[in-house]
Write a protein that holds these residues in place. Structure first.
Motif, PDB file in Angstrom:
ATOM      1  N   GLU A 196       0.823  -1.215   0.000  1.00 18.64           N
ATOM      2  CA  GLU A 196       0.000   0.000   0.000  1.00 18.64           C
ATOM      3  C   GLU A 196       0.849   1.255   0.000  1.00 18.64           C
ATOM      4  OE1 GLU A 196      -3.168   0.193   3.092  1.00 18.64           O
ATOM      5  OE2 GLU A 196      -2.727   2.336   3.092  1.00 18.64           O
ATOM      6  N   ALA A 197       0.367   2.293  -0.649  1.00 20.38           N
ATOM      7  CA  ALA A 197       0.982   3.615  -0.565  1.00 20.38           C
ATOM      8  C   ALA A 197      -0.146   4.638  -0.647  1.00 20.38           C
ATOM      9  CB  ALA A 197       1.983   3.833  -1.698  1.00 20.38           C
ATOM     10  N   ARG A 198       0.077   5.773  -0.018  1.00 20.99           N
ATOM     11  CA  ARG A 198      -0.953   6.815  -0.026  1.00 20.99           C
ATOM     12  C   ARG A 198      -0.303   8.179  -0.011  1.00 20.99           C
ATOM     13  NH1 ARG A 198      -3.878   5.767   5.579  1.00 20.99           N
ATOM     14  NH2 ARG A 198      -3.834   3.675   4.766  1.00 20.99           N
ATOM     15  N   HIS A 199      -1.046   9.164  -0.506  1.00 18.21           N
ATOM     16  CA  HIS A 199      -0.501  10.529  -0.498  1.00 18.21           C
ATOM     17  C   HIS A 199      -1.643  11.541  -0.449  1.00 18.21           C
ATOM     18  CE1 HIS A 199       2.296  13.768  -1.269  1.00 18.21           C
ATOM     19  NE2 HIS A 199       1.497  14.211  -2.208  1.00 18.21           N
ATOM     20  N   HIS A 200      -1.493  12.520   0.420  1.00 18.25           N
ATOM     21  CA  HIS A 200      -2.458  13.616   0.470  1.00 18.25           C
ATOM     22  C   HIS A 200      -1.879  14.812  -0.279  1.00 18.25           C
ATOM     23  CE1 HIS A 200      -4.830  16.989   2.389  1.00 18.25           C
ATOM     24  NE2 HIS A 200      -5.749  16.201   1.870  1.00 18.25           N
ATOM     25  N   TYR A 201      -2.654  15.348  -1.193  1.00 17.91           N
ATOM     26  CA  TYR A 201      -2.202  16.480  -2.001  1.00 17.91           C
ATOM     27  C   TYR A 201      -2.568  17.795  -1.330  1.00 17.91           C
ATOM     28  CZ  TYR A 201      -1.489  12.978  -5.602  1.00 17.91           C
ATOM     29  OH  TYR A 201      -1.045  11.875  -6.275  1.00 17.91           O
ATOM     30  N   ALA A 202      -1.742  18.792  -1.585  1.00 24.34           N
ATOM     31  CA  ALA A 202      -2.054  20.142  -1.104  1.00 24.34           C
ATOM     32  C   ALA A 202      -2.703  20.902  -2.246  1.00 24.34           C
ATOM     33  CB  ALA A 202      -0.781  20.851  -0.676  1.00 24.34           C
ATOM     34  N   PRO A 203      -3.807  21.605  -2.070  1.00 23.89           N
ATOM     35  CA  PRO A 203      -4.515  21.784  -0.807  1.00 23.89           C
ATOM     36  C   PRO A 203      -5.473  20.640  -0.483  1.00 23.89           C
ATOM     37  CG  PRO A 203      -5.603  23.075  -2.507  1.00 23.89           C
ATOM     38  CD  PRO A 203      -4.426  22.384  -3.166  1.00 23.89           C
ATOM     39  N   HIS A 204      -5.809  19.775  -1.443  1.00 18.30           N
ATOM     40  CA  HIS A 204      -6.765  18.710  -1.132  1.00 18.30           C
ATOM     41  C   HIS A 204      -6.682  17.592  -2.169  1.00 18.30           C
ATOM     42  CE1 HIS A 204      -9.465  21.898  -3.125  1.00 18.30           C
ATOM     43  NE2 HIS A 204      -8.836  21.219  -4.038  1.00 18.30           N
ATOM     44  N   GLY A 205      -7.234  16.450  -1.812  1.00 22.95           N
ATOM     45  CA  GLY A 205      -7.212  15.294  -2.712  1.00 22.95           C
ATOM     46  C   GLY A 205      -6.299  14.202  -2.195  1.00 22.95           C
ATOM     47  N   ALA A 213       5.319   1.826  -3.538  1.00 20.36           N
ATOM     48  CA  ALA A 213       5.086   0.493  -2.983  1.00 20.36           C
ATOM     49  C   ALA A 213       5.556  -0.510  -4.013  1.00 20.36           C
ATOM     50  CB  ALA A 213       3.602   0.286  -2.665  1.00 20.36           C
ATOM     51  N   ARG A 214       6.002  -1.670  -3.535  1.00 21.13           N
ATOM     52  CA  ARG A 214       6.495  -2.691  -4.456  1.00 21.13           C
ATOM     53  C   ARG A 214       6.154  -4.062  -3.911  1.00 21.13           C
ATOM     54  NH1 ARG A 214      12.814  -1.749  -4.161  1.00 21.13           N
ATOM     55  NH2 ARG A 214      12.121   0.397  -4.451  1.00 21.13           N
ATOM     56  N   HIS A 215       6.094  -5.033  -4.797  1.00 18.18           N
ATOM     57  CA  HIS A 215       5.809  -6.399  -4.346  1.00 18.18           C
ATOM     58  C   HIS A 215       6.419  -7.389  -5.328  1.00 18.18           C
ATOM     59  CE1 HIS A 215       3.703  -9.654  -2.355  1.00 18.18           C
ATOM     60  NE2 HIS A 215       3.292 -10.079  -3.529  1.00 18.18           N
ATOM     61  N   HIS A 216       7.082  -8.395  -4.786  1.00 16.82           N
ATOM     62  CA  HIS A 216       7.586  -9.484  -5.620  1.00 16.82           C
ATOM     63  C   HIS A 216       6.638 -10.664  -5.492  1.00 16.82           C
ATOM     64  CE1 HIS A 216      10.408 -12.857  -6.759  1.00 16.82           C
ATOM     65  NE2 HIS A 216      10.426 -12.054  -7.802  1.00 16.82           N
ATOM     66  N   LEU A 249      -4.710   6.759  -3.132  1.00 18.11           N
ATOM     67  CA  LEU A 249      -4.491   5.538  -2.361  1.00 18.11           C
ATOM     68  C   LEU A 249      -4.249   4.420  -3.366  1.00 18.11           C
ATOM     69  CD1 LEU A 249      -4.644   3.792   0.274  1.00 18.11           C
ATOM     70  CD2 LEU A 249      -7.100   3.598  -0.156  1.00 18.11           C
ATOM     71  N   VAL A 250      -3.131   3.717  -3.211  1.00 20.86           N
ATOM     72  CA  VAL A 250      -2.834   2.595  -4.113  1.00 20.86           C
ATOM     73  C   VAL A 250      -2.662   1.336  -3.284  1.00 20.86           C
ATOM     74  CG1 VAL A 250      -1.257   1.655  -5.823  1.00 20.86           C
ATOM     75  CG2 VAL A 250      -1.622   4.110  -5.739  1.00 20.86           C
ATOM     76  N   LEU A 251      -3.367   0.292  -3.658  1.00 23.17           N
ATOM     77  CA  LEU A 251      -3.136  -1.024  -3.071  1.00 23.17           C
ATOM     78  C   LEU A 251      -2.501  -1.908  -4.127  1.00 23.17           C
ATOM     79  CD1 LEU A 251      -6.526  -1.817  -1.242  1.00 23.17           C
ATOM     80  CD2 LEU A 251      -4.496  -0.681  -0.323  1.00 23.17           C
ATOM     81  N   ILE A 252      -1.361  -2.506  -3.805  1.00 24.93           N
ATOM     82  CA  ILE A 252      -0.855  -3.571  -4.671  1.00 24.93           C
ATOM     83  C   ILE A 252      -1.616  -4.828  -4.266  1.00 24.93           C
ATOM     84  CG2 ILE A 252       1.127  -4.958  -5.334  1.00 24.93           C
ATOM     85  CD1 ILE A 252       2.923  -2.654  -4.930  1.00 24.93           C
ATOM     86  N   LEU A 253      -2.086  -5.542  -5.257  1.00 27.08           N
ATOM     87  CA  LEU A 253      -2.876  -6.749  -5.013  1.00 27.08           C
ATOM     88  C   LEU A 253      -2.102  -7.973  -5.479  1.00 27.08           C
ATOM     89  CD1 LEU A 253      -6.214  -5.465  -6.596  1.00 27.08           C
ATOM     90  CD2 LEU A 253      -5.559  -5.374  -4.173  1.00 27.08           C
ATOM     91  N   HIS A 256      -3.208  -4.364  -9.177  1.00 26.66           N
ATOM     92  CA  HIS A 256      -3.282  -3.197  -8.298  1.00 26.66           C
ATOM     93  C   HIS A 256      -4.600  -2.451  -8.427  1.00 26.66           C
ATOM     94  CE1 HIS A 256      -2.141  -0.635 -11.805  1.00 26.66           C
ATOM     95  NE2 HIS A 256      -2.769   0.301 -11.147  1.00 26.66           N
ATOM     96  N   LEU A 257      -4.881  -1.667  -7.405  1.00 23.91           N
ATOM     97  CA  LEU A 257      -6.063  -0.814  -7.379  1.00 23.91           C
ATOM     98  C   LEU A 257      -5.606   0.576  -6.931  1.00 23.91           C
ATOM     99  CD1 LEU A 257      -9.545  -1.689  -5.977  1.00 23.91           C
ATOM    100  CD2 LEU A 257      -8.445   0.383  -5.213  1.00 23.91           C
ATOM    101  N   ALA A 258      -5.973   1.587  -7.695  1.00 21.91           N
ATOM    102  CA  ALA A 258      -5.592   2.968  -7.359  1.00 21.91           C
ATOM    103  C   ALA A 258      -6.846   3.828  -7.311  1.00 21.91           C
ATOM    104  CB  ALA A 258      -4.624   3.524  -8.399  1.00 21.91           C
TER     105      ALA A 258
END
Lengths: 121, 121
Positions: A49-58, B50-53, A61-65, A69-71
């Protein structure tokens, strides 16, 4: 001689969500909840997983599956979010997933599209 | 009355790489190097990763970008890789990026496609 049929690598799905409340799109909790619920429903397994909050908003979220993957990206200023899902499972129940995101993010509408990714055999 | 033109949220780019050496696709180093070079070339700024093997082989590398995200998936068993890039910059030089990935991953070919993501105004 007949050519060998192409190899199907993955299905690429997109859900475009419109008419969301801005506040729902600038908080990570509903996004996480929607993503986890979608994975559980579709039998997709998060492995990173990785996530990031943008300035000023937004948010992104990324999940590696286990299945790719799902973003999720949100644009609170437009009341819009985009979910991109790459999955090696062509039977992914994308309409059910769209309903989950629509309901969790209180969207007025959800548009679904899909595309197949193939390579030569 | 005329309808307002749609709001452009992002451009979605895909590069499908074929005919790669399996060994180049089962190591994170060439993927990372290609991704970093692509970002530098296109003026895209990584802000998360994020990364995955996968067992027995294959990688997923995802960079969250200031401009959205870039994901690379590899299938060493088919000598194939897929790069997906969502970018809020429609002028992203995707053909130059395809050349970078093709060269870094020693691919025989690279197919590029793009799609625009809009919402109602």
């Amino acid at each position: 001689m007949l050519e060998a049929p192409p190899i199907a690598l993955a299905s690429s799905f997109r859900i475009v969500l419109e008419g969301c409340a801005s506040s729902d799109l600038d908080s990570i909790k509903p996004l996480e909840h929607a993503a986890r619920r979608a994975c559980a429903t579709a039998g997709l397994t998060p492995v990173g997983e990785a996530r990031h909050h943008y300035a000023p908003h937004g948010w992104t979220l990324v999940l590696i599956l286990k299945e790719s993957h799902l973003a999720i990206h949100t644009w609170p200023e437009y009341g819009a979010a985009v979910v991109e899902l790459l999955s090696c499972r062509p039977d992914t129940p994308i309409d059910a997933l769209a309903e989950i995101f629509k309901s969790e993010l209180n969207a007025a509408g959800a548009r679904v599209s899909r595309d197949e990714i193939n390579v030569k055999n």
